[in-house]
Design an enzyme around this catalytic site. Structure first.
Site, PDB file in Angstrom:
ATOM      1  N   TYR A  83       0.590  -1.278   0.251  1.00  0.00           N
ATOM      2  CA  TYR A  83      -0.287   0.626   0.083  1.00  0.00           C
ATOM      3  C   TYR A  83       1.150   1.261   0.039  1.00  0.00           C
ATOM      4  O   TYR A  83      -0.003   2.087  -0.696  1.00  0.00           O
ATOM      5  CB  TYR A  83      -0.813  -0.371   1.202  1.00  0.00           C
ATOM      6  CG  TYR A  83      -1.636   1.024   0.495  1.00  0.00           C
ATOM      7  CD1 TYR A  83      -2.802   1.128   0.035  1.00  0.00           C
ATOM      8  CD2 TYR A  83      -1.276   2.898   1.772  1.00  0.00           C
ATOM      9  CE1 TYR A  83      -3.750   2.141   0.266  1.00  0.00           C
ATOM     10  CE2 TYR A  83      -3.098   3.231   1.726  1.00  0.00           C
ATOM     11  CZ  TYR A  83      -3.963   3.604   0.869  1.00  0.00           C
ATOM     12  OH  TYR A  83      -5.126   4.120   0.826  1.00  0.00           O
ATOM     13  N   PHE A 135      -7.989  22.442 -24.217  1.00  0.00           N
ATOM     14  CA  PHE A 135      -7.983  20.864 -24.158  1.00  0.00           C
ATOM     15  C   PHE A 135      -9.338  20.340 -23.311  1.00  0.00           C
ATOM     16  O   PHE A 135      -9.687  20.946 -22.414  1.00  0.00           O
ATOM     17  CB  PHE A 135      -7.404  19.877 -22.852  1.00  0.00           C
ATOM     18  CG  PHE A 135      -7.417  18.181 -23.769  1.00  0.00           C
ATOM     19  CD1 PHE A 135      -7.226  18.408 -25.197  1.00  0.00           C
ATOM     20  CD2 PHE A 135      -8.068  17.742 -23.019  1.00  0.00           C
ATOM     21  CE1 PHE A 135      -7.621  16.366 -25.125  1.00  0.00           C
ATOM     22  CE2 PHE A 135      -7.803  16.101 -23.383  1.00  0.00           C
ATOM     23  CZ  PHE A 135      -7.918  15.688 -24.269  1.00  0.00           C
ATOM     24  N   THR A 136      -9.715  20.036 -23.599  1.00  0.00           N
ATOM     25  CA  THR A 136     -11.329  19.395 -23.097  1.00  0.00           C
ATOM     26  C   THR A 136     -11.150  19.451 -21.789  1.00  0.00           C
ATOM     27  O   THR A 136     -12.128  19.819 -20.709  1.00  0.00           O
ATOM     28  CB  THR A 136     -12.773  17.913 -23.660  1.00  0.00           C
ATOM     29  OG1 THR A 136     -11.798  16.792 -23.288  1.00  0.00           O
ATOM     30  CG2 THR A 136     -12.900  18.722 -25.226  1.00  0.00           C
ATOM     31  N   ASP A 226       1.154  21.046 -20.396  1.00  0.00           N
ATOM     32  CA  ASP A 226       0.596  19.980 -20.551  1.00  0.00           C
ATOM     33  C   ASP A 226       1.607  19.207 -21.702  1.00  0.00           C
ATOM     34  O   ASP A 226       1.944  19.551 -22.308  1.00  0.00           O
ATOM     35  CB  ASP A 226      -0.369  19.769 -21.274  1.00  0.00           C
ATOM     36  CG  ASP A 226      -1.281  18.355 -21.292  1.00  0.00           C
ATOM     37  OD1 ASP A 226      -0.717  17.608 -21.310  1.00  0.00           O
ATOM     38  OD2 ASP A 226      -2.950  18.462 -21.528  1.00  0.00           O
ATOM     39  N   LYS A 269      -0.454   7.696 -23.059  1.00  0.00           N
ATOM     40  CA  LYS A 269       0.519   8.376 -24.710  1.00  0.00           C
ATOM     41  C   LYS A 269       1.587   8.108 -24.584  1.00  0.00           C
ATOM     42  O   LYS A 269       2.019   6.980 -24.736  1.00  0.00           O
ATOM     43  CB  LYS A 269      -0.720   9.732 -24.952  1.00  0.00           C
ATOM     44  CG  LYS A 269      -1.811  10.597 -25.227  1.00  0.00           C
ATOM     45  CD  LYS A 269      -2.798  10.617 -24.013  1.00  0.00           C
ATOM     46  CE  LYS A 269      -3.959  11.223 -24.267  1.00  0.00           C
ATOM     47  NZ  LYS A 269      -4.582  10.790 -22.728  1.00  0.00           N
ATOM     48  N   ARG A 393     -13.660  15.743 -32.982  1.00  0.00           N
ATOM     49  CA  ARG A 393     -13.196  17.142 -32.287  1.00  0.00           C
ATOM     50  C   ARG A 393     -14.108  18.457 -33.353  1.00  0.00           C
ATOM     51  O   ARG A 393     -13.362  19.092 -33.547  1.00  0.00           O
ATOM     52  CB  ARG A 393     -11.868  17.119 -32.577  1.00  0.00           C
ATOM     53  CG  ARG A 393     -11.584  15.821 -31.677  1.00  0.00           C
ATOM     54  CD  ARG A 393     -11.053  15.905 -30.594  1.00  0.00           C
ATOM     55  NE  ARG A 393     -11.796  15.475 -29.825  1.00  0.00           N
ATOM     56  CZ  ARG A 393     -11.648  15.576 -28.499  1.00  0.00           C
ATOM     57  NH1 ARG A 393     -10.604  15.043 -27.539  1.00  0.00           N
ATOM     58  NH2 ARG A 393     -12.990  15.339 -27.071  1.00  0.00           N
ATOM     59  N   PHE A 460     -19.343  14.977 -25.350  1.00  0.00           N
ATOM     60  CA  PHE A 460     -18.740  14.963 -26.425  1.00  0.00           C
ATOM     61  C   PHE A 460     -19.057  12.309 -26.003  1.00  0.00           C
ATOM     62  O   PHE A 460     -18.885  11.963 -27.077  1.00  0.00           O
ATOM     63  CB  PHE A 460     -17.681  14.934 -27.055  1.00  0.00           C
ATOM     64  CG  PHE A 460     -16.367  15.158 -26.469  1.00  0.00           C
ATOM     65  CD1 PHE A 460     -16.243  15.984 -25.472  1.00  0.00           C
ATOM     66  CD2 PHE A 460     -15.907  13.768 -25.847  1.00  0.00           C
ATOM     67  CE1 PHE A 460     -14.868  15.951 -24.472  1.00  0.00           C
ATOM     68  CE2 PHE A 460     -14.321  14.055 -25.359  1.00  0.00           C
ATOM     69  CZ  PHE A 460     -14.093  14.531 -24.767  1.00  0.00           C
TER      70      PHE A 460
HETATM   71  O1  PLI Z   1      -7.460  11.479 -20.884  1.00  0.00           O
HETATM   72  P1  PLI Z   1      -6.796  11.325 -19.680  1.00  0.00           P
HETATM   73  O2  PLI Z   1      -7.282  11.943 -18.062  1.00  0.00           O
HETATM   74  O3  PLI Z   1      -5.336  10.432 -19.336  1.00  0.00           O
HETATM   75  O4  PLI Z   1      -5.898  12.720 -19.526  1.00  0.00           O
HETATM   76  C1  PLI Z   1      -6.536  13.942 -19.948  1.00  0.00           C
HETATM   77  C2  PLI Z   1      -5.468  15.196 -21.290  1.00  0.00           C
HETATM   78  C3  PLI Z   1      -5.260  15.917 -20.949  1.00  0.00           C
HETATM   79  N1  PLI Z   1      -4.234  16.155 -21.883  1.00  0.00           N
HETATM   80  C4  PLI Z   1      -4.182  15.998 -23.369  1.00  0.00           C
HETATM   81  C5  PLI Z   1      -3.914  17.025 -24.033  1.00  0.00           C
HETATM   82  C6  PLI Z   1      -4.819  15.035 -23.470  1.00  0.00           C
HETATM   83  O5  PLI Z   1      -5.364  14.812 -24.707  1.00  0.00           O
HETATM   84  C7  PLI Z   1      -5.681  14.276 -22.740  1.00  0.00           C
HETATM   85  C8  PLI Z   1      -6.115  13.055 -22.843  1.00  0.00           C
HETATM   86  N2  PLI Z   1      -6.675  12.613 -24.392  1.00  0.00           N
HETATM   87  C9  PLI Z   1      -7.995  11.929 -24.299  1.00  0.00           C
HETATM   88  C10 PLI Z   1      -7.689  10.951 -23.941  1.00  0.00           C
HETATM   89  C11 PLI Z   1      -7.670  11.651 -26.337  1.00  0.00           C
HETATM   90  O6  PLI Z   1      -8.511  10.939 -26.645  1.00  0.00           O
HETATM   91  O7  PLI Z   1      -6.977  12.783 -26.676  1.00  0.00           O
END
Ligand code: PLI
Length: 469
Positions: A83, A135-136, A226, A269, A393, A460
């Site tokens: 933990y 970003f969303t 970011d 990513k 988008r 979305f």
């Molecule tokens: O999906 P998360 O919670 O691991 O991360 C959010 C996020 C933050 N910043 C940017 C630039 C992103 O592209 C992002 C998530 N993007 C997704 C899910 C995408 O499909 O682009």
């Protein structure tokens, strides 16, 4: 310079190839047209609501969809599931400090967990947060913390045809104007993303980051990054910016991060894992605030919502993802698809960005007005044609203005073809391109959509649509 870089230049016609070979495969298949029509209708023509088993080639996102390496899978077996104080956390901390150069590391379950922590830690009600395009999830967390996002990206970013090589750059004059208008004391930080997802995966130059930091320092404003796709941003700097051709992606990344005060990361990513995220900051006080909150929302500060095995895979993925040959082949695969589409005069955002092809739905369907959702329509039509899944988008992603309740109508109305890392081959790209060509050939007879269900936040993901005809 390593061989893979010089080969193409030396021999002109020599191709690049991925720096890996395939050891395990996952079968995929295309369901019938009739079954796709049924699946699309059941999903309300929203590709997020499709079952993945009904999808043939999945270009919805590059988030959490990478193939892990044999080394990462081996790392998964080394999970220390204590933990508190798991050794995998210390490996992760070390990897982030080594490659990104920040001091204090807080793991989170994914990127938006880190966005939540940083937004709550440093935004006070009534603040303004300038950023290089929204970003969303990032903007929503800034708004939920009481802030107002202000777009300060260069104007070229809003034009899908503008050939600017660093369309992610901040227009520093726009930041200066905001400081004059609201006062530096009401701007806790500039929200800098590299690359810029909603602009088409467009990079920020090193010079821009350096100048932004110098100006922000003079005003007592922080710069937070970011870093979700910073490896790809570093590749563009290496390729396009004077003085960086002989520097490695890792060296470029470290310099870029040195112009920021911290970063949040969706490790799903660039960092090549299926789940995970982190927040990294240099300021000990901000770190303390974030650590206080991480235990409320994510988990103890040495796991932040991740299993030990996931942190180990992430620590290994950080080092693998930053390798020059990996990033180069990743971006070149995206470009390969882009070139096929351009050869058929299909309108896409140019220059082609790092993680995806963005089709310009306004030019693709000029007869469909934005409130009939042209990019959502394109994603639905492509799925109907071939089972290829992409993502809207445009106006749906942009949501409503919280003050007026009206749709926000972004200049960019795009459908994103996002390429997962180390997953698909060039043959898959050929199939995708040919399907899009078929949809393009039918464009004049295609009608738009109407929205029949709309959730309150991040619509979305869950909105539902019906065919207009
Ligand atoms: O999906 P998360 O919670 O691991 O991360 C959010 C996020 C933050 N910043 C940017 C630039 C992103 O592209 C992002 C998530 N993007 C997704 C899910 C995408 O499909 O682009």
């Amino acid at each position: 310079m390593s061989d893979f870089k010089t080969m193409g230049q030396q021999f002109g016609r020599r191709s690049w190839a991925e720096p890996w070979k395939i050891k395990m495969v996952e079968p995929i298949h295309m369901i019938t047209r009739e079954a796709r029509e049924k699946a699309a209708a059941e999903a309300g023509y929203n590709t997020f609501l499709l079952r993945s088993e009904d999808v043939y080639i999945d270009l919805l996102t590059d988030s959490g969809t990478s193939a892990m390496s044999d080394r990462q899978w081996a790392g998964m077996m080394m999970g220390d599931e204590a933990y508190a104080g798991s050794r995998n956390f210390y490996n992760l901390e070390n990897a982030i400090q080594t490659y990104y150069g920040y001091k204090h590391i807080i793991p989170t379950h994914q990127g938006r967990g880190a966005e939540h922590l940083i937004s709550q830690a440093i935004i006070k009600k009534g603040d303004y947060i300038p950023g290089n395009m929204y970003f969303t999830t990032t903007r929503l967390h800034q708004e939920l913390a009481g802030g107002t996002f202000v777009d300060v990206i260069i104007d070229e970013a809003h034009d899908p045809t503008d050939p600017h090589l660093f369309k992610g750059n901040v227009d520093i004059d726009k930041v200066k104007d905001l400081v004059k208008k609201v006062g530096a004391e009401n701007i806790p930080y500039v929200s800098l993303a590299g690359t810029v997802n909603m602009a088409g995966g467009q990079p920020v130059s090193m010079q821009n980051a350096r100048e932004l930091k110098a100006y922000c320092d003079s005003q007592g404003i922080a710069v937070y990054l970011d870093a979700t796709r910073m490896y790809e941003n570093a590749f563009f700097i290496q390729e396009r910016e004077e003085g960086y051709a002989d520097k490695s992606i890792a060296e470029i990344l470290l310099e870029f991060c040195s112009y920021t005060d911290g970063a949040w990361m969706s490790a799903k990513k660039d960092n090549l894992v299926n789940i995970g995220g982190w927040l990294a900051v240099n300021d000990a006080k901000v770190a303390e605030q974030a650590r206080t909150m991480v235990v409320v929302y994510e988990g103890l500060h040495t796991y932040g919502g991740m299993a030990g095995r996931d942190m180990e895979a992430l620590a290994i993925g950080i080092a693998e993802g930053v390798q020059d040959d990996h990033v180069a082949s990743r971006v070149r695969q995206v470009r390969y698809l882009g070139k096929l589409l351009l050869d058929w005069n299909i309108p896409i955002v140019q220059p082609v960005g790092g993680h995806a092809i963005f089709v310009d739905a306004k030019r693709f369907y000029p007869h469909i007005p934005q409130d009939q959702f042209p990019s959502q329509t394109l994603a639905a039509q492509l799925y109907l044609d071939s089972g290829v899944r992409t993502m809207e988008r445009g106006v749906v992603s942009a949501g409503r203005n919280p003050e007026t309740g009206e749709h926000r109508y972004p200049a960019l109305e795009l459908t994103r073809f996002t390429i997962p890392r180390r997953v698909y081959t060039q043959a898959h790209m050929d199939v995708v391109a040919e399907s899009l060509k078929a949809v393009y050939d039918q464009r004049e007879s295609t009608k738009g959509l109407k929205m029949v269900y709309e959730p309150e936040y991040l619509r979305f993901f869950q909105a539902r649509f019906a065919l207009l005809d």
